[in-house]
Design an enzyme around this catalytic site. Structure first.
Site, PDB file in Angstrom:
ATOM      1  N   HIS A   1       0.860  -1.186   0.000  1.00 51.62           N
ATOM      2  CA  HIS A   1       0.000   0.000   0.000  1.00 51.62           C
ATOM      3  C   HIS A   1       0.900   1.241   0.000  1.00 51.62           C
ATOM      4  O   HIS A   1       1.720   1.423   0.906  1.00 51.62           O
ATOM      5  CB  HIS A   1      -0.919  -0.012   1.226  1.00 51.62           C
ATOM      6  CG  HIS A   1      -1.919  -1.130   1.170  1.00 51.62           C
ATOM      7  ND1 HIS A   1      -2.289  -1.866   2.263  1.00 51.62           N
ATOM      8  CD2 HIS A   1      -2.605  -1.636   0.105  1.00 51.62           C
ATOM      9  CE1 HIS A   1      -3.179  -2.783   1.885  1.00 51.62           C
ATOM     10  NE2 HIS A   1      -3.388  -2.670   0.578  1.00 51.62           N
TER      11      HIS A   1
ATOM     12  N   HIS B   1       2.689  -3.933   6.875  1.00 51.80           N
ATOM     13  CA  HIS B   1       1.722  -2.863   6.601  1.00 51.80           C
ATOM     14  C   HIS B   1       1.711  -1.871   7.751  1.00 51.80           C
ATOM     15  O   HIS B   1       2.387  -2.040   8.746  1.00 51.80           O
ATOM     16  CB  HIS B   1       0.313  -3.460   6.439  1.00 51.80           C
ATOM     17  CG  HIS B   1       0.118  -4.175   5.144  1.00 51.80           C
ATOM     18  ND1 HIS B   1      -0.635  -3.666   4.107  1.00 51.80           N
ATOM     19  CD2 HIS B   1       0.595  -5.364   4.701  1.00 51.80           C
ATOM     20  CE1 HIS B   1      -0.623  -4.510   3.097  1.00 51.80           C
ATOM     21  NE2 HIS B   1       0.117  -5.558   3.432  1.00 51.80           N
TER      22      HIS B   1
ATOM     23  N   GLU C   1       1.038  -5.160  11.158  1.00 51.00           N
ATOM     24  CA  GLU C   1       0.568  -3.769  11.075  1.00 51.00           C
ATOM     25  C   GLU C   1       1.361  -2.982  12.103  1.00 51.00           C
ATOM     26  O   GLU C   1       1.195  -3.164  13.311  1.00 51.00           O
ATOM     27  CB  GLU C   1      -0.938  -3.674  11.393  1.00 51.00           C
ATOM     28  CG  GLU C   1      -1.841  -4.390  10.401  1.00 51.00           C
ATOM     29  CD  GLU C   1      -2.127  -3.596   9.122  1.00 51.00           C
ATOM     30  OE1 GLU C   1      -1.694  -2.445   9.007  1.00 51.00           O
ATOM     31  OE2 GLU C   1      -2.794  -4.178   8.233  1.00 51.00           O
TER      32      GLU C   1
ATOM     33  N   GLU D   1       1.855   3.631   3.081  1.00 53.06           N
ATOM     34  CA  GLU D   1       2.381   3.087   4.338  1.00 53.06           C
ATOM     35  C   GLU D   1       3.906   3.207   4.383  1.00 53.06           C
ATOM     36  O   GLU D   1       4.641   2.219   4.424  1.00 53.06           O
ATOM     37  CB  GLU D   1       1.861   1.654   4.509  1.00 53.06           C
ATOM     38  CG  GLU D   1       0.338   1.654   4.638  1.00 53.06           C
ATOM     39  CD  GLU D   1      -0.329   0.288   4.503  1.00 53.06           C
ATOM     40  OE1 GLU D   1       0.359  -0.732   4.576  1.00 53.06           O
ATOM     41  OE2 GLU D   1      -1.570   0.261   4.322  1.00 53.06           O
TER      42      GLU D   1
HETATM   43  O1  0X9 Z   1      -6.665  -4.289   4.560  1.00 51.43           O
HETATM   44  C1  0X9 Z   1      -5.500  -4.690   4.441  1.00 51.43           C
HETATM   45  O2  0X9 Z   1      -5.020  -5.044   3.379  1.00 51.43           O
HETATM   46  C2  0X9 Z   1      -4.595  -4.701   5.677  1.00 51.43           C
HETATM   47  N1  0X9 Z   1      -4.753  -3.524   6.441  1.00 51.43           N
HETATM   48  S1  0X9 Z   1      -4.244  -2.080   5.859  1.00 51.43           S
HETATM   49  O3  0X9 Z   1      -4.721  -1.047   6.724  1.00 51.43           O
HETATM   50  N2  0X9 Z   1      -2.679  -2.027   5.889  1.00 51.43           N
HETATM   51  O4  0X9 Z   1      -4.687  -1.961   4.519  1.00 51.43           O
HETATM   52  C3  0X9 Z   1      -4.980  -5.848   6.553  1.00 51.43           C
HETATM   53  C4  0X9 Z   1      -5.095  -7.158   5.888  1.00 51.43           C
HETATM   54  C5  0X9 Z   1      -5.373  -8.192   6.877  1.00 51.43           C
HETATM   55  N3  0X9 Z   1      -5.992  -9.314   6.317  1.00 51.43           N
HETATM   56  C6  0X9 Z   1      -5.293 -10.304   5.794  1.00 51.43           C
HETATM   57  N4  0X9 Z   1      -4.023 -10.259   5.879  1.00 51.43           N
HETATM   58  N5  0X9 Z   1      -5.900 -11.280   5.218  1.00 51.43           N
HETATM   59 ZN    ZN Z   2      -1.630  -1.932   4.152  1.00 50.32          ZN
END
Ligand code: 0X9
Ligand code: ZN
Length: 390
Positions: free
Chosen positions: A155, A280, A356, A158
């Site tokens: 992303h 992330h 995260e 980030e």
């Molecule tokens: O939504 C996402 O892709 C991730 N959060 S973010 O705020 N960085 O965009 C979390 C993804 C979590 N889910 C999986 N890893 N399946």
């Molecule tokens: Zn992300």
């Protein structure tokens, strides 16, 4: 909220957990959205994004001053090479580098440690930028080393994630002897900028851009969410087929060059890769599979959980940062088509996680970058330590 995230393309969720969310909404939709929240009985606070942007601007000028310090020629020439490189690194981790700076930092490391570090490209992005990688290992002559794969910035916005992965490379290479045991039969493979186009776009045009920069003729909206584009339960939940959505999953699994560059590498090395870590921001979470649906737990959940807890514990030692661990579907929301599910479910990579990092929003203040890098480093090492057990 999950429903809004997937079905309302005008909302951009920055954080979405069971008890609270952070999101942006356009001024045009503000009144309507407030009514909706009131009807749902949700309590909320609003802040103009311009206020946040002004704070960010104030912050980044601080970073540049730090970085510029001692750049005159006489000052640089008089220094010892080792001290110079440490100071330059300090400067590097006190601001957010552009794409070309990231690349020259990486190639610089490879040039300084040719025996232990290889700089390569996994392929090119939509706009033709290299998806650059670093391979770090002690015994490059041993063919079947296990691989610890770590990637960041799928992303674009980030930014802090790229810095933590570059810091890992820098710290490992500057102290190879101290990490001899960890690196004994493990190759650390790092991709600090999976989405270089999105990353550059956040520097030039829109600080909060998330997706890649795929353009569609005749459409005003652009970009695919790389973390919804992998081929595991593609577009099943928490993903959208509306190309204006922040979680647009693309035209097909792997439709994006950024996704397929990663997939090509992981598939080719599937028997060697034992750890896949997708970094992330933000929220202080360590997720393990599966993220595509609630109440779906993989058979090795015990191991996944215990390694996650150990990593969280190591991170906490630096300054008490507390991570929450679990599957994203249970802690956060369902998100199908993400790297962690694909790496575990399709490729059988036993340790597959999404991290995260800390922060209240995407912009970690410049003076805090180094601290996030250092605490996260401890977590990375803990994850990598487990690779040689497979
Ligand atoms: O939504 C996402 O892709 C991730 N959060 S973010 O705020 N960085 O965009 C979390 C993804 C979590 N889910 C999986 N890893 N399946
Ligand atoms: Zn992300």
């Amino acid at each position: 909220m999950v429903d809004l995230q997937t079905n309302d393309a005008e909302l951009d969720f920055w954080l979405l957990t069971r008890n609270s969310s952070v999101l942006t909404v356009s001024p045009r939709r503000k009144a309507q959205f407030e009514t909706r929240l009131s009807n749902l009985g949700v309590s909320y606070q609003m802040q103009p994004l311009m206020e946040l942007m002004a704070a960010l601007q104030a912050n980044s000028s601080f970073a540049e001053e730090e970085y510029e310090e001692c750049q005159q020629e006489d000052c640089v020439e008089a220094e010892q090479p080792r001290r110079r490189s440490r100071r330059q690194a300090r400067g590097f981790f006190s601001h957010y580098p552009r794409y070309h700076e990231v690349l020259s930092f990486m190639s610089g490391l490879a040039a300084r440690y040719p025996q232990y570090c290889r700089y390569e490209s996994l392929g090119r992005s939509n706009e033709g930028r290299h998806i650059a990688a670093l391979s770090i290992s002690l015994n490059s002559r041993v063919r079947h080393r296990r691989v610890a794969y770590i990637q960041a910035a799928a992303h674009g916005r980030e930014w802090i994630t790229t810095q933590t992965v570059l810091y890992l490379a820098y710290e490992l290479l500057s102290n190879l002897r101290a990490f001899q045991r960890v690196l004994q039969d493990v190759e650390v493979f790092l991709v600090p900028l999976v989405n270089p186009d999105g990353y550059e776009y956040t520097h030039t045009s829109d600080r909060f851009w998330r997706k890649n920069r795929h353009r569609y003729a005749g459409h005003a909206c652009s970009g695919v969410d790389i973390n919804r584009n992998f081929g595991n339960h593609w577009n099943y939940q928490g993903a959208s087929q509306n190309l204006c959505s922040e979680v647009y999953s693309g035209t097909a699994p792997n439709s994006e060059p950024e996704t397929s560059a990663v997939v090509r590498y992981l598939e080719f090395n599937r028997h060697r890769v034992k750890l896949s870590l997708d970094v992330h921001s933000f929220g202080k979470f360590i997720f393990y599979p599966y993220g595509y649906a609630k109440n779906t737990v993989p058979p090795t959940v015990g191991t996944l959980r215990s390694v996650a807890l150990r990593a969280a514990n190591q991170i906490g030692k630096y300054r008490g940062t507390r991570y929450t661990t679990g599957t994203s579907a249970s802690i956060l929301y369902e998100a199908s088509g993400s790297l962690d599910d694909y790496a575990y479910g399709n490729l059988g990579i036993p340790l597959s996680y999404t991290l995260e990092l800390p922060g209240d929003e995407f912009h970690v203040p410049a003076h805090d970058i180094i601290h996030v890098c250092k605490e996260t480093f401890a977590g990375f090492i803990e994850f990598i330590r487990h690779v040689s057990l497979y």
